[in-house]
Scaffold this motif. Structure first.
Motif, PDB file in Angstrom:
ATOM      1  N   GLU A  36       0.829  -1.206   0.000  1.00 46.13           N
ATOM      2  CA  GLU A  36       0.000   0.000   0.000  1.00 46.13           C
ATOM      3  C   GLU A  36       0.863   1.256   0.000  1.00 46.13           C
ATOM      4  O   GLU A  36       0.554   2.235  -0.681  1.00 46.13           O
ATOM      5  N   GLY A  37       1.945   1.219   0.767  1.00 48.29           N
ATOM      6  CA  GLY A  37       2.861   2.359   0.805  1.00 48.29           C
ATOM      7  C   GLY A  37       3.512   2.604  -0.540  1.00 48.29           C
ATOM      8  O   GLY A  37       3.558   3.742  -1.024  1.00 48.29           O
ATOM      9  N   LEU A  38       3.996   1.534  -1.166  1.00 46.49           N
ATOM     10  CA  LEU A  38       4.649   1.673  -2.467  1.00 46.49           C
ATOM     11  C   LEU A  38       3.646   2.158  -3.510  1.00 46.49           C
ATOM     12  O   LEU A  38       3.974   3.018  -4.329  1.00 46.49           O
ATOM     13  N   ARG A  39       2.426   1.644  -3.483  1.00 50.16           N
ATOM     14  CA  ARG A  39       1.404   2.123  -4.418  1.00 50.16           C
ATOM     15  C   ARG A  39       1.153   3.623  -4.231  1.00 50.16           C
ATOM     16  O   ARG A  39       0.987   4.359  -5.208  1.00 50.16           O
ATOM     17  N   GLY A  40       1.132   4.052  -2.986  1.00 49.90           N
ATOM     18  CA  GLY A  40       0.951   5.483  -2.710  1.00 49.90           C
ATOM     19  C   GLY A  40       2.090   6.317  -3.257  1.00 49.90           C
ATOM     20  O   GLY A  40       1.868   7.397  -3.813  1.00 49.90           O
ATOM     21  N   TRP A  41       3.311   5.828  -3.088  1.00 48.22           N
ATOM     22  CA  TRP A  41       4.479   6.558  -3.614  1.00 48.22           C
ATOM     23  C   TRP A  41       4.414   6.651  -5.133  1.00 48.22           C
ATOM     24  O   TRP A  41       4.731   7.691  -5.715  1.00 48.22           O
ATOM     25  N   VAL A  42       4.022   5.546  -5.786  1.00 49.96           N
ATOM     26  CA  VAL A  42       3.919   5.533  -7.251  1.00 49.96           C
ATOM     27  C   VAL A  42       2.839   6.519  -7.689  1.00 49.96           C
ATOM     28  O   VAL A  42       3.046   7.305  -8.620  1.00 49.96           O
ATOM     29  N   LYS A  43       1.705   6.490  -7.021  1.00 51.73           N
ATOM     30  CA  LYS A  43       0.613   7.404  -7.361  1.00 51.73           C
ATOM     31  C   LYS A  43       1.053   8.853  -7.198  1.00 51.73           C
ATOM     32  O   LYS A  43       0.803   9.692  -8.067  1.00 51.73           O
ATOM     33  N   GLN A  44       1.733   9.171  -6.093  1.00 48.55           N
ATOM     34  CA  GLN A  44       2.185  10.541  -5.857  1.00 48.55           C
ATOM     35  C   GLN A  44       3.231  10.958  -6.888  1.00 48.55           C
ATOM     36  O   GLN A  44       3.215  12.089  -7.368  1.00 48.55           O
ATOM     37  N   ALA A  45       4.117  10.050  -7.257  1.00 45.30           N
ATOM     38  CA  ALA A  45       5.135  10.372  -8.263  1.00 45.30           C
ATOM     39  C   ALA A  45       4.474  10.669  -9.607  1.00 45.30           C
ATOM     40  O   ALA A  45       4.914  11.573 -10.337  1.00 45.30           O
ATOM     41  N   THR A  46       3.413   9.958  -9.925  1.00 48.71           N
ATOM     42  CA  THR A  46       2.675  10.195 -11.162  1.00 48.71           C
ATOM     43  C   THR A  46       2.050  11.588 -11.142  1.00 48.71           C
ATOM     44  O   THR A  46       2.138  12.332 -12.123  1.00 48.71           O
ATOM     45  N   ASP A  48       3.082  14.130  -9.327  1.00 49.52           N
ATOM     46  CA  ASP A  48       4.186  15.098  -9.335  1.00 49.52           C
ATOM     47  C   ASP A  48       4.722  15.338 -10.740  1.00 49.52           C
ATOM     48  O   ASP A  48       5.223  16.415 -11.041  1.00 49.52           O
ATOM     49  N   ARG A  49       4.627  14.329 -11.600  1.00 49.90           N
ATOM     50  CA  ARG A  49       5.075  14.475 -12.991  1.00 49.90           C
ATOM     51  C   ARG A  49       4.004  15.119 -13.858  1.00 49.90           C
ATOM     52  O   ARG A  49       4.196  15.266 -15.062  1.00 49.90           O
ATOM     53  N   GLY A  50       2.864  15.454 -13.277  1.00 50.36           N
ATOM     54  CA  GLY A  50       1.791  16.074 -14.036  1.00 50.36           C
ATOM     55  C   GLY A  50       0.949  15.080 -14.795  1.00 50.36           C
ATOM     56  O   GLY A  50       0.205  15.449 -15.701  1.00 50.36           O
ATOM     57  N   GLU A  51       1.043  13.801 -14.449  1.00 53.53           N
ATOM     58  CA  GLU A  51       0.315  12.761 -15.156  1.00 53.53           C
ATOM     59  C   GLU A  51      -0.874  12.250 -14.355  1.00 53.53           C
ATOM     60  O   GLU A  51      -1.524  11.296 -14.739  1.00 53.53           O
ATOM     61  N   GLY A  52      -1.150  12.884 -13.241  1.00 48.28           N
ATOM     62  CA  GLY A  52      -2.235  12.426 -12.381  1.00 48.28           C
ATOM     63  C   GLY A  52      -3.572  12.987 -12.820  1.00 48.28           C
ATOM     64  O   GLY A  52      -3.676  13.715 -13.810  1.00 48.28           O
TER      65      GLY A  52
END
Length: 65
Positions: A36-46, A48-52
């Motif tokens: 769950e933590g890693l999924r959250g980091w991936v989601k936040q990184a997405t 942050d790159r403007g892809e969310g």
């Protein structure tokens, strides 16, 4: 009690998760973090790159941009 991870560790974990043929759960297990933590980091990184999703908030401060 949750662990604290450095920004560098999170960045490297996200890069590994995105480039690996393994699932996020498998990568998380290999790194010793929660899926769950890693999924959250991936989601936040997405985001942050403007892809969310529209209206998502990035985690960088204005001075970092």
């Amino acid at each position: 009690m949750s662990k604290r991870y450095t920004a560098e560790f999170k960045r490297d974990a996200v890069a590994l998760a995105l480039s690996s043929d393994k699932t996020v759960t498998e990568v998380a297990r290999d790194l010793g973090v929660s899926p769950e933590g890693l999924r959250g980091w991936v989601k936040q990184a997405t985001v942050d790159r403007g892809e969310g999703p529209s209206g998502a908030t990035n985690s960088r401060s204005p001075r970092d941009q």
